[in-house]
Design a protein around this motif. Structure first.
Motif, PDB file in Angstrom:
ATOM      1  N   ASP A   1       0.822  -1.197   0.000  1.00 16.74           N
ATOM      2  CA  ASP A   1       0.000   0.000   0.000  1.00 16.74           C
ATOM      3  C   ASP A   1       0.863   1.258   0.000  1.00 16.74           C
ATOM      4  O   ASP A   1       2.048   1.229   0.346  1.00 16.74           O
ATOM      5  CB  ASP A   1      -0.913   0.024   1.225  1.00 16.74           C
ATOM      6  N   SER A   2       0.242   2.365  -0.377  1.00 18.26           N
ATOM      7  CA  SER A   2       0.858   3.684  -0.299  1.00 18.26           C
ATOM      8  C   SER A   2       0.081   4.505   0.730  1.00 18.26           C
ATOM      9  O   SER A   2      -0.888   4.018   1.327  1.00 18.26           O
ATOM     10  CB  SER A   2       0.807   4.384  -1.652  1.00 18.26           C
TER      11      SER A   2
ATOM     12  N   TYR B   1      -0.940   8.951   1.797  1.00 16.72           N
ATOM     13  CA  TYR B   1      -0.807  10.370   1.474  1.00 16.72           C
ATOM     14  C   TYR B   1      -1.393  11.190   2.622  1.00 16.72           C
ATOM     15  O   TYR B   1      -2.161  10.690   3.452  1.00 16.72           O
ATOM     16  CB  TYR B   1      -1.540  10.712   0.168  1.00 16.72           C
TER      17      TYR B   1
ATOM     18  N   ASN C   1      -8.691   6.262  -9.369  1.00 20.74           N
ATOM     19  CA  ASN C   1      -8.160   4.931  -9.633  1.00 20.74           C
ATOM     20  C   ASN C   1      -9.335   3.960  -9.683  1.00 20.74           C
ATOM     21  O   ASN C   1     -10.183   3.937  -8.789  1.00 20.74           O
ATOM     22  CB  ASN C   1      -7.178   4.530  -8.528  1.00 20.74           C
TER      23      ASN C   1
ATOM     24  N   ARG D   1      -4.343   1.926  -1.905  1.00 20.89           N
ATOM     25  CA  ARG D   1      -3.648   1.073  -2.862  1.00 20.89           C
ATOM     26  C   ARG D   1      -2.818   1.946  -3.809  1.00 20.89           C
ATOM     27  O   ARG D   1      -3.229   3.046  -4.184  1.00 20.89           O
ATOM     28  CB  ARG D   1      -4.659   0.243  -3.653  1.00 20.89           C
ATOM     29  N   TYR D   2      -1.661   1.443  -4.191  1.00 22.39           N
ATOM     30  CA  TYR D   2      -0.812   2.192  -5.118  1.00 22.39           C
ATOM     31  C   TYR D   2      -1.549   2.420  -6.434  1.00 22.39           C
ATOM     32  O   TYR D   2      -2.461   1.671  -6.809  1.00 22.39           O
ATOM     33  CB  TYR D   2       0.499   1.441  -5.372  1.00 22.39           C
TER      34      TYR D   2
ATOM     35  N   THR E   1       0.602  10.392  -8.419  1.00 28.50           N
ATOM     36  CA  THR E   1       1.040   9.006  -8.585  1.00 28.50           C
ATOM     37  C   THR E   1       1.620   8.516  -7.271  1.00 28.50           C
ATOM     38  O   THR E   1       2.544   9.121  -6.721  1.00 28.50           O
ATOM     39  CB  THR E   1       2.097   8.893  -9.699  1.00 28.50           C
ATOM     40  N   LEU E   2       1.071   7.408  -6.782  1.00 33.56           N
ATOM     41  CA  LEU E   2       1.538   6.784  -5.545  1.00 33.56           C
ATOM     42  C   LEU E   2       2.089   5.413  -5.883  1.00 33.56           C
ATOM     43  O   LEU E   2       1.344   4.507  -6.292  1.00 33.56           O
ATOM     44  CB  LEU E   2       0.390   6.660  -4.540  1.00 33.56           C
ATOM     45  N   ASN E   3       3.385   5.252  -5.734  1.00 35.45           N
ATOM     46  CA  ASN E   3       4.023   3.967  -5.988  1.00 35.45           C
ATOM     47  C   ASN E   3       3.963   3.083  -4.748  1.00 35.45           C
ATOM     48  O   ASN E   3       3.661   3.537  -3.645  1.00 35.45           O
ATOM     49  CB  ASN E   3       5.468   4.175  -6.433  1.00 35.45           C
ATOM     50  N   GLN E   4       4.281   1.811  -4.931  1.00 34.29           N
ATOM     51  CA  GLN E   4       4.217   0.868  -3.829  1.00 34.29           C
ATOM     52  C   GLN E   4       5.123   1.302  -2.677  1.00 34.29           C
ATOM     53  O   GLN E   4       6.290   1.656  -2.885  1.00 34.29           O
ATOM     54  CB  GLN E   4       4.630  -0.534  -4.299  1.00 34.29           C
TER      55      GLN E   4
ATOM     56  N   GLU F   1       5.072   3.955  -0.880  1.00 33.62           N
ATOM     57  CA  GLU F   1       5.468   5.358  -0.950  1.00 33.62           C
ATOM     58  C   GLU F   1       4.502   6.232  -0.163  1.00 33.62           C
ATOM     59  O   GLU F   1       3.290   6.006  -0.175  1.00 33.62           O
ATOM     60  CB  GLU F   1       5.495   5.799  -2.413  1.00 33.62           C
ATOM     61  N   SER F   2       5.049   7.232   0.530  1.00 39.26           N
ATOM     62  CA  SER F   2       4.241   8.199   1.258  1.00 39.26           C
ATOM     63  C   SER F   2       4.437   9.565   0.622  1.00 39.26           C
ATOM     64  O   SER F   2       5.571  10.007   0.428  1.00 39.26           O
ATOM     65  CB  SER F   2       4.660   8.243   2.735  1.00 39.26           C
TER      66      SER F   2
END
Length: 464
Positions: free
Chosen positions: A263-264, A266, A285, A307-308, A331-334, A336-337
């Motif tokens: 998961d990511s 934010y 998404n 979810r990313y 964009t949120l990668n795996q 990543e915060s």
């Protein structure tokens, strides 16, 4: 499949000596004429920091040269040395720029062997482990070692497949337990070599004896004719849960592999001074429902796990005072915060984004600085301790343009944060200053300068 089962690669020595919290472990391979296929004529040493709540740590020879330093999840460069015993010490630097002794140990360096010193466990009482293996001259092949430094002592079954093959087609290479480095054996050897063929592979981890994948790596391209060490470690920093596999070679560059299903997260900050709370919609998404909420002026949301994927953010002012921000791509990668900072400029809403640090924040603070003032081309931040001035401050950030951000690593301490700009006469003009503020918590800090109803028209905010 047994570990180190190839006939040309055998374990010739395995030594474990407990000295307080220091463990020495040796692993080497033999083969070829004279018991060695190595053309390496030096001894080699490298340091890897795997303490998830620790600081930046320096390794150096006692009364001698430094071998560099490493933060959590990083290594020093690999150094070529003469063989023989060497006395090493490990230190960190505190907020008063004083060296803090951590550990001292003696290491026996052998010609043709690479020695890796690993610091792991709780940084308040870390374990130092020394691993050693003989280097080999390889052609179109690589060797693969694995080690777990997870703090919960969890073991993992290690699988590997050729790129594009699913887990069902992966090959079991062995069980990886905390503190034990093992060399893994290739499942498809040929007449040229018993080692792994160069190419692209995927790594899978399961619980011992299980068939449920708990970690799947991105595709890894093994392009170097050398020994790879893959370490299984815990996540630290802004995201607190999960597993990372570090890929260690012979430089200070470590490739951190995250789970493709991780998961990511934010969080969003409203830096405007609009009286009415802004309406925020985060979504887009196809795998996630849209999320809507309001943010008052100066409000920072909590972290939201998600979810990313690729998302869009829309921010509107219900009063219509400013033009809405529509469909900002996030964009949120795996694993990543990301921080999203909403601002207003020229009667329009905008957003600045950056990835928050994945490093532990126990001793050293990775602080993000961002300029949200569009009136000036450049803004400077100074971090001034109680015995410093702007002129003598050790830590500062220079020349941030509007919506530009950067990071600075600060020792845990109390700082007065001062924001200035230079006018056309190169005179410094004060935007704002804070009282002494303690960057002392295990938090990810964000420092902004933004327009405000103050005597200068601007203010500094420290977010965490």
């Amino acid at each position: 499949m047994q570990l180190i089962s190839q006939p040309s690669l055998c374990v010739t020595w395995l030594r474990a000596i407990a000295v307080g919290l220091i463990v020495l472990v040796g692993l080497s391979a033999c083969g070829g004429s004279d018991g060695s296929s190595s053309d390496y004529t030096y001894a080699y040493i490298q340091f890897y920091n795997a303490s998830p709540n620790g600081a930046n740590v320096e390794m150096r020879e006692v009364d001698g040269d430094s071998f560099g330093s490493a933060q959590f999840g990083d290594t020093t460069s690999m150094y070529s040395m003469e063989s023989g015993e060497i006395e090493l010490e490990f230190i960190r630097t505190d907020s008063d720029d004083q060296e803090v002794f951590i550990e001292e140990l003696e290491v026996d360096l052998r010609e043709g062997y690479k020695t890796i010193v690993v610091m792991s466990g709780d940084f308040n009482a870390p374990t130092f482990t020394v691993y050693s293996f003989e280097r080999e001259t390889l052609e179109d092949h690589f060797r693969l070692f694995a080690l777990s430094v997870a703090v919960d002592d969890t073991s993992y079954d290690f699988y590997m497949s050729e790129s594009g093959d699913p887990f069902e087609a992966a090959n079991f290479l062995g069980t990886i337990t905390t503190g034990e480095m093992v060399e893994l054996s290739y499942w498809d050897t040929d007449d040229d070599s018993d080692d792994f063929d160069e190419g692209e592979y995927t790594i899978y981890l399961t619980a011992p004896g299980g068939d449920e994948v708990i970690f799947e790596s991105q595709t890894i391209d093994f392009i170097y004719e050398t020994e790879y060490l893959m370490t299984l470690r815990n996540v630290s920093g802004a995201i607190q849960e999960g597993l990372v596999v570090d890929t260690i070679l012979n430089s200070s560059t470590v490739t951190a592999l995250t789970d493709v299903e991780a998961d990511s997260q934010y969080r969003i900050y409203n830096s405007t001074n609009i009286d009415t709370p802004l309406q925020v919609t985060f979504g887009g998404n196809t795998d996630e429902e849209d999320v809507s909420f309001t943010l008052a002026a100066g409000q920072l949301s909590d972290f939201s796990a998600i979810r990313y994927g690729d998302y869009r953010v829309t921010v509107t002012d219900p009063t219509g005072t400013v033009t809405a921000l529509n469909n900002k791509l996030i964009t949120l990668n795996q694993g990543e915060s990301k921080a999203i900072l909403i601002y207003a400029t020229n009667d329009k809403l905008g957003a600045a984004t950056f990835v928050e640090s994945g490093l532990p924040q126990a001793y050293d603070k990775t602080v993000n600085f961002i300029n949200l003032v569009d009136d000036f081309d450049d803004v400077d931040f100074y971090l001034v301790r109680n015995d410093e001035t702007i002129d003598t401050a050790e830590y500062d950030v220079q020349n941030l343009e509007f919506a530009e951000n950067t990071t600075e690593v600060l020792p845990s301490d109390y700082y007065e944060v001062i924001a200035v700009y230079e006018d056309d006469n190169e005179e410094q003009i004060l935007l704002d200053r804070t009282a002494l503020f303690g960057f002392t918590e295990e938090e990810n800090y964000i420092v902004t300068v933004e327009p405000a109803d103050t005597p200068t028209g601007y203010e500094i905010n420290v977010l965490y």
